[in-house]
Design an enzyme around this catalytic site. Structure first.
Site, PDB file in Angstrom:
ATOM      1  N   GLU A 142      -2.814 -13.142  -2.044  1.00  0.00           N
ATOM      2  CA  GLU A 142      -2.489 -14.350  -2.792  1.00  0.00           C
ATOM      3  C   GLU A 142      -3.675 -15.302  -2.679  1.00  0.00           C
ATOM      4  OE1 GLU A 142       1.492 -15.859  -2.298  1.00  0.00           O
ATOM      5  OE2 GLU A 142       2.005 -14.207  -0.939  1.00  0.00           O
TER       6      GLU A 142
ATOM      7  N   SER B   6       2.988 -23.726  -7.311  1.00  0.00           N
ATOM      8  CA  SER B   6       4.441 -23.648  -7.185  1.00  0.00           C
ATOM      9  C   SER B   6       5.102 -23.991  -8.511  1.00  0.00           C
ATOM     10  CB  SER B   6       4.926 -24.625  -6.111  1.00  0.00           C
ATOM     11  OG  SER B   6       6.344 -24.699  -6.115  1.00  0.00           O
TER      12      SER B   6
ATOM     13  N   ASP C 233      24.200  -5.402 -16.630  1.00  0.00           N
ATOM     14  CA  ASP C 233      23.780  -6.195 -15.473  1.00  0.00           C
ATOM     15  C   ASP C 233      22.295  -6.543 -15.484  1.00  0.00           C
ATOM     16  OD1 ASP C 233      22.501  -3.877 -14.597  1.00  0.00           O
ATOM     17  OD2 ASP C 233      23.864  -3.499 -12.939  1.00  0.00           O
TER      18      ASP C 233
ATOM     19  N   THR D 229      25.045 -12.403 -17.303  1.00  0.00           N
ATOM     20  CA  THR D 229      26.003 -11.680 -16.477  1.00  0.00           C
ATOM     21  C   THR D 229      25.573 -11.706 -15.010  1.00  0.00           C
ATOM     22  OG1 THR D 229      24.860  -9.557 -16.718  1.00  0.00           O
ATOM     23  CG2 THR D 229      26.539 -10.098 -18.376  1.00  0.00           C
TER      24      THR D 229
ATOM     25  N   GLN E 249       0.819  -1.199   0.000  1.00  0.00           N
ATOM     26  CA  GLN E 249       0.000   0.000   0.000  1.00  0.00           C
ATOM     27  C   GLN E 249       0.864   1.265   0.000  1.00  0.00           C
ATOM     28  OE1 GLN E 249      -4.097   0.163   0.290  1.00  0.00           O
ATOM     29  NE2 GLN E 249      -3.760  -0.131   2.463  1.00  0.00           N
TER      30      GLN E 249
END
Length: 692
Positions: free
Chosen positions: A464, A301, A628, A633, A112
């Protein structure tokens, strides 16, 4: 993970560690909030012509000496970057002037606090054009990002409090992505595609799933939600972006990893944007934007062998690549044949709801009787963790249904009997809803939102949701709207974060997800009731009451994390000097490592930039080919001496098989802080080497 030995550690393990976190303006900017939208615009055979825009920006936080968000391991402190994290934004405006902003960011959760910061900055830039109702912020739910960007205690404990530089990087990056999408608006069309992906997820809480009625289980024959939904965005005849929703936890990387990463969903975006479409993130050029948001992934999962970092291989980074690549490949197939035109106007409704104070009518409860939600409570099963994705605490198991006085005692919190009864059969551990503090432990007032883009609807929830929870909400909303179920999608991890939502049947078993369902057994029915009300208002074109606004807790934030005192190069050395040089020559498929004298990466997060470059010599010039943000890398920061302030950067390039032969070098960019606080940028480069 070791058992907690201090009060702070106990709270962190109880709360922080077990956490696993398109809206459109319903009216033209000048119209009053809540007014009905204009009539749906005319559509052609290719769908309604909208204004569509896309944008992408860096949201990478502090890359060293900060706790990471998601697993709540005190030992999991960031030590560098595997890939940068990004925010991807889309703006859609219909011919009537109504518009929506949809954001998906490579973050664990949208807290939030972040939403409040983003909306404040958008208000400063655009006035009332983008606001509470027409901005939807969502997260991919990576567990490999920097922590400390919430304003609630429970979610900052593993990072030792609020980390303002990480918070600013996230807020500024999201706003930048929206601004780019706003500036990119052009006439275009949207099409809708659907398909299934069955080898990128597994149900990590099958015992709880099996407690649901047969009619619910029948919707998911394999115990997973295989649905993938793709929106294809075009400007004129050019493909410019895609949003691909699929339910799987973004936890291929385990709590052993200490490099910042967007995880499997970030790799999916990278494969499509960089590898397929040639997007160069540091170039100032527009490119294809591919977002991979989550849906109802609470019990899904990616660890197919139901062990952390296991499945389909035993290498967590390879699993990240494989699960990400499977999402990308299937999404691209669906995208390329997406044939359903999106037609009609855009609209949205949003209401703030105090989820601790909802009276739920019998229409939505399993027994047909009225019930109430409860003040937030973390259950003992939360401490067990999801053993398939994260660590478990010795002595705690999923399914615990009795109070655990041993861990309550050091917290000096005893839940009252009425709350124990309200949360039954949860083994009550920490009543976060009753914790008295300037800064609350967990949220109570949460944003609930429904967004319509043509015939497509997003139900944005701040939690979730398990796959059956998501299904029930979708059924409720679809019935209220009078639209096919397939045109309603659950967008979890949206606008705020409040842990899990299970069905009442799943809650009774008190697996990890049930123990982390904060507001009691009737949390899901409360969501169904509130979303039904929003759907009815959306259907009828009527305004909704805004509800109680959540408090702004930014003023009460503290941190126990020490800052950078100073940086020093070792004796006889300067910042940017090469400590370990590459070999003269490398074969493709091997790895190059170079080490440099460096400063602390907290001195400058280099948002929108890079700590490293791989450069190739082309016609006598050095040209950047990798940075990056690339998969091949890694940038690692290593403390050499804390007293003297010395450190080194270890830069690694895994040379891909298809790399062009030639002459290369590694470049490091960093920043050093003097004892007086002055920060000075530097760069260093290795000598040339060949790739053959």
């Amino acid at each position: 993970m070791r058992s907690p030995t201090t009060r702070a550690r106990a709270v962190s393990l109880l709360l922080a560690g077990a956490l696993g976190a398109l809206t459109l303006s319903a009216v033209p900017a000048a119209s009053p909030a809540g007014a009905a939208t204009a009539a749906a615009p005319a559509a052609t055979a290719d769908g309604t012509t909208y204004l569509v825009g896309r944008g992408i920006a860096d949201v990478t936080g502090e890359a060293a000496e900060v706790g990471m968000m998601g697993y709540s391991s005190f030992d999991q402190k960031a030590t560098g970057i595997h890939q940068r994290q990004r925010s991807r934004a889309f703006v859609v405006a219909d011919p009537g002037g109504n518009r929506v902003v949809y954001v998906n960011a490579d973050l664990g959760m949208i807290f939030q606090s972040v939403r409040q910061g983003v909306l404040a900055e958008l208000g400063r830039r655009y006035g009332t054009l983008y606001g509470e109702r027409n901005v939807l912020l969502s997260a991919t739910h990576t567990h490999a990002g920097s922590g400390g960007h919430s304003h609630h205690i429970a979610y900052n404990l593993a990072s030792l409090g609020f980390q303002k530089d990480t918070y600013r990087a996230i807020v500024d990056g999201i706003v930048e992505s929206v601004a780019k999408a706003h500036d990119d608006l052009k006439p275009g069309t949207i099409s809708l595609g659907r398909g299934e992906l069955t080898n990128a997820s597994v149900n990590r809480s099958k015992a709880a799933f099996d407690r649901n009625p047969a009619a619910d289980r029948a919707a998911f024959p394999g115990g997973i939600d295989p649905s993938m939904t793709v929106l294809r965005f075009r400007q004129g005849g050019e493909d410019v972006g895609a949003i691909s929703w699929f339910a799987t936890h973004n936890t291929s990387l385990t709590n052993r990893n200490t490099l910042l990463s967007p995880d499997n969903k970030g790799y999916a975006s990278y494969a499509w944007e960089h590898d397929d479409k040639g997007v160069r993130y540091l170039d100032d050029a527009k490119g294809f934007v591919a977002a991979f948001p989550n849906t109802n992934a609470g019990d899904m999962s990616p660890n197919l062998n139901l062990r952390p970092g296991s499945g389909p291989t035993e290498d967590e980074f390879e699993n990240t690549r494989i699960i990400g690549d499977r999402q990308y490949a299937r999404a691209k197939e669906i995208h390329d044949r997406a044939a359903v035109p999106v037609t009609g106007g855009v609209d949205a409704r949003l209401r703030y709801v105090d989820m601790e104070q909802v009276t739920v009518g019998g229409r939505f409860t399993p027994d047909g009787r009225e019930h109430r939600t409860c003040p937030a409570m973390v259950g003992a099963s939360t401490l067990a963790g999801s053993v398939e994705d994260g660590p478990a605490i010795p002595g705690f198991t999923e399914g615990m249904n009795s109070p655990v006085a041993k861990l309550l005692e050091p917290l000096r919190i005893e839940p009252p009997e009425w709350l124990v009864g309200c949360q039954y059969p949860k083994a009550n551990l920490v009543p976060t809803g009753l914790v008295s503090s300037v800064v609350p432990a967990t949220p109570s007032v949460l944003p609930l939102q429904i967004v319509r883009i043509g015939q497509f609807h997003l139900v944005a929830g701040p939690a979730e949701y398990t796959i059956v929870s998501g299904l029930r909400i979708r059924r409720t909303v679809a019935a209220e709207l009078g639209v096919p179920l397939e045109n309603v999608l659950m967008q979890g991890y949206a606008n705020a974060y409040s842990q899990y939502v299970t069905t009442p049947e799943e809650y009774d078993l008190q697996q990890y997800e049930g123990g982390s369902t904060l507001y009691g057994r009737h949390t899901l029915p409360a969501y169904q009731q509130e979303f039904a009300s929003l759907a009815a208002a959306l259907r009828d074109g009527t305004p909704v009451d805004h509800g109680p606004l959540p408090a702004d807790h930014s003023a009460g934030q503290i941190t126990l994390q020490t800052g950078v005192v100073m940086d020093n190069p070792p004796a006889g050395r300067s910042f940017g000097d090469v400590l370990t040089a590459p070999a003269p020559s490398y074969a493709r498929g091997s790895a190059v490592t170079a080490e440099f004298v460096t400063g602390h990466p907290k001195n400058n997060l280099r948002r929108g930039g890079t700590f490293l470059e791989v450069q190739r010599q082309v016609d006598g010039r050095w040209v950047r080919v990798l940075d990056d943000g690339d998969w091949d890398t890694t940038y690692r920061w290593v403390r050499l001496n804390g007293v003297l302030g010395t450190s080194k950067a270890v830069l690694t390039w895994r040379i891909a098989p298809g790399t062009a032969p030639g002459t290369y070098r590694i470049v490091h960019h960093g920043d050093g802080r003097s004892l007086l606080g002055r920060v000075t940028a530097f760069s260093g480069a290795t000598g040339p080497f060949t790739v053959r």
